[in-house]
Scaffold this motif. Structure first.
Motif, PDB file in Angstrom:
ATOM      1  N   THR A 110      35.750  59.805  29.940  1.00  0.00           N
ATOM      2  CA  THR A 110      35.987  58.026  28.904  1.00  0.00           C
ATOM      3  C   THR A 110      37.650  57.868  28.844  1.00  0.00           C
ATOM      4  OG1 THR A 110      35.570  59.521  26.412  1.00  0.00           O
ATOM      5  CG2 THR A 110      33.019  58.875  27.678  1.00  0.00           C
ATOM      6  N   HIS A 111      38.116  58.680  28.445  1.00  0.00           N
ATOM      7  CA  HIS A 111      39.586  58.988  28.428  1.00  0.00           C
ATOM      8  C   HIS A 111      40.189  59.037  29.583  1.00  0.00           C
ATOM      9  CE1 HIS A 111      37.665  58.603  24.268  1.00  0.00           C
ATOM     10  NE2 HIS A 111      39.189  58.378  23.576  1.00  0.00           N
ATOM     11  N   GLU A 112      39.966  59.971  30.325  1.00  0.00           N
ATOM     12  CA  GLU A 112      40.775  60.079  31.808  1.00  0.00           C
ATOM     13  C   GLU A 112      40.537  59.658  32.740  1.00  0.00           C
ATOM     14  OE1 GLU A 112      40.834  64.770  31.484  1.00  0.00           O
ATOM     15  OE2 GLU A 112      41.445  64.383  29.693  1.00  0.00           O
ATOM     16  N   LEU A 113      39.367  59.538  33.176  1.00  0.00           N
ATOM     17  CA  LEU A 113      38.384  59.051  34.368  1.00  0.00           C
ATOM     18  C   LEU A 113      39.081  57.003  33.736  1.00  0.00           C
ATOM     19  CD1 LEU A 113      36.484  61.445  35.436  1.00  0.00           C
ATOM     20  CD2 LEU A 113      38.519  60.974  36.157  1.00  0.00           C
ATOM     21  N   ARG A 114      38.335  56.686  32.959  1.00  0.00           N
ATOM     22  CA  ARG A 114      38.558  55.902  31.692  1.00  0.00           C
ATOM     23  C   ARG A 114      37.018  54.835  32.582  1.00  0.00           C
ATOM     24  NH1 ARG A 114      42.915  54.343  28.500  1.00  0.00           N
ATOM     25  NH2 ARG A 114      42.708  51.934  29.400  1.00  0.00           N
ATOM     26  N   LEU A 115      36.284  55.597  32.955  1.00  0.00           N
ATOM     27  CA  LEU A 115      34.829  55.146  33.072  1.00  0.00           C
ATOM     28  C   LEU A 115      34.532  54.967  35.010  1.00  0.00           C
ATOM     29  CD1 LEU A 115      33.415  52.503  30.068  1.00  0.00           C
ATOM     30  CD2 LEU A 115      33.661  55.466  30.733  1.00  0.00           C
ATOM     31  N   GLN A 116      35.230  55.409  35.280  1.00  0.00           N
ATOM     32  CA  GLN A 116      35.651  55.176  37.408  1.00  0.00           C
ATOM     33  C   GLN A 116      35.929  56.274  37.876  1.00  0.00           C
ATOM     34  OE1 GLN A 116      38.490  51.873  38.205  1.00  0.00           O
ATOM     35  NE2 GLN A 116      39.611  51.412  35.940  1.00  0.00           N
ATOM     36  N   ARG A 117      35.067  55.750  38.856  1.00  0.00           N
ATOM     37  CA  ARG A 117      34.746  57.411  39.955  1.00  0.00           C
ATOM     38  C   ARG A 117      34.415  58.694  38.631  1.00  0.00           C
ATOM     39  NH1 ARG A 117      39.441  54.149  40.500  1.00  0.00           N
ATOM     40  NH2 ARG A 117      40.606  55.532  39.424  1.00  0.00           N
ATOM     41  N   CYS A 118      33.344  58.698  38.326  1.00  0.00           N
ATOM     42  CA  CYS A 118      33.285  59.787  37.344  1.00  0.00           C
ATOM     43  C   CYS A 118      31.869  60.059  37.774  1.00  0.00           C
ATOM     44  CB  CYS A 118      33.587  59.329  35.812  1.00  0.00           C
ATOM     45  SG  CYS A 118      32.140  57.939  35.736  1.00  0.00           S
ATOM     46  N   GLU A 119      31.037  59.772  38.727  1.00  0.00           N
ATOM     47  CA  GLU A 119      30.022  60.332  39.176  1.00  0.00           C
ATOM     48  C   GLU A 119      30.259  62.074  39.290  1.00  0.00           C
ATOM     49  OE1 GLU A 119      31.629  58.031  40.925  1.00  0.00           O
ATOM     50  OE2 GLU A 119      30.559  56.288  41.495  1.00  0.00           O
TER      51      GLU A 119
END
Length: 237
Positions: A76-85
């Motif tokens: 949520t805070h580091e990847l900010r919902l992106q490329r988190c598969e």
């Protein structure tokens, strides 16, 4: 049909002055679960837990007890919902070992993370490919007020937080989640009987509509969460 109500705290620490209200024996979690039927696991936000740890927790509590698990800050805070598969795969490989006692996922976003429909849609698409259960979103940027249609599409509930950061939006109503951080002093202030009674009324309305309903006290810093949660049980919401 009345919906289930899950009442508990953010974590299962029990202040010594409240020990007489709980079972005398067992682990901290077992004693906590002798009165409450839910808990929010916040430690998962900061660090991973082994699958066997989740299994042990699940085995420690009654059959009707449910855990809410906070999604890791790496997502949520580091990847900010992106490329988190990959990060989602790792998280679910751990927390799904709670089995049927995994009642809800809590997705709390940083205040700096604004709503971008494409990013949010891709995230919830990836999440829903891995998890079909209840999910509650606690955004803290005002732009998420525009996310109602997307949350409906992916069946994502909205966290009603206190203090209020964003006014409630028309999100999916299949789960309701109150997260009471303490006010006026966040994480510290007690709610007390009068405000707890008002909360009980709101919970009754939610469960009367047949909706699974969570009420988590997060005002743990000065030890008031347990007292407020016990008070809520006395109000019989």
């Amino acid at each position: 049909m009345t919906g289930p109500l899950f009442v508990g705290c953010a974590g299962w620490s029990l202040p010594r002055e409240h020990w007489p209200a709980f079972a005398d024996e067992g682990s901290h979690l077992q004693r906590y679960a002798s009165r409450f039927n839910a808990v929010e696991i916040n430690s998962s936000f900061y660090r991973p837990h082994l699958p066997k740890t989740y299994e042990r927790w699940a085995q420690s509590v009654p059959s009707a007890f449910r855990f809410s698990v906070k999604v890791p800050r790496h997502i949520t805070h580091e990847l900010r919902l992106q490329r988190c598969e990959t990060a989602l795969d790792e998280f679910f490989a751990q927390c799904l070992h709670l089995g049927e006692k995994l009642g809800c996922l809590l997705v709390q976003l940083p205040p700096s993370l604004g709503y971008e429909a494409e990013v949010a849609g891709a995230f919830f698409e990836a999440l829903r490919k891995r998890f079909a259960g209840d999910v509650a979103l606690e955004p803290r940027h005002a732009s998420w007020a525009a996310a109602g249609a997307l949350l409906q599409a992916y069946q994502i509930g909205w966290v009603t937080a206190d203090p209020v950061v964003i006014d409630a939006v028309y999100a999916w109503q299949g789960v309701r989640y109150w997260r009471l951080h303490g006010s006026p002093r966040i994480y510290h202030s007690a709610y007390g009987p009068e405000r707890v009674a008002l909360q009980a009324q709101a919970l009754r309305q939610s469960t009367a509509a047949g909706v699974p309903t969570w009420c988590i006290f997060d005002n743990t810093a000065s030890g008031h969460a347990v007292a407020d949660a016990l008070c809520l049980l006395e109000k019989k919401p």
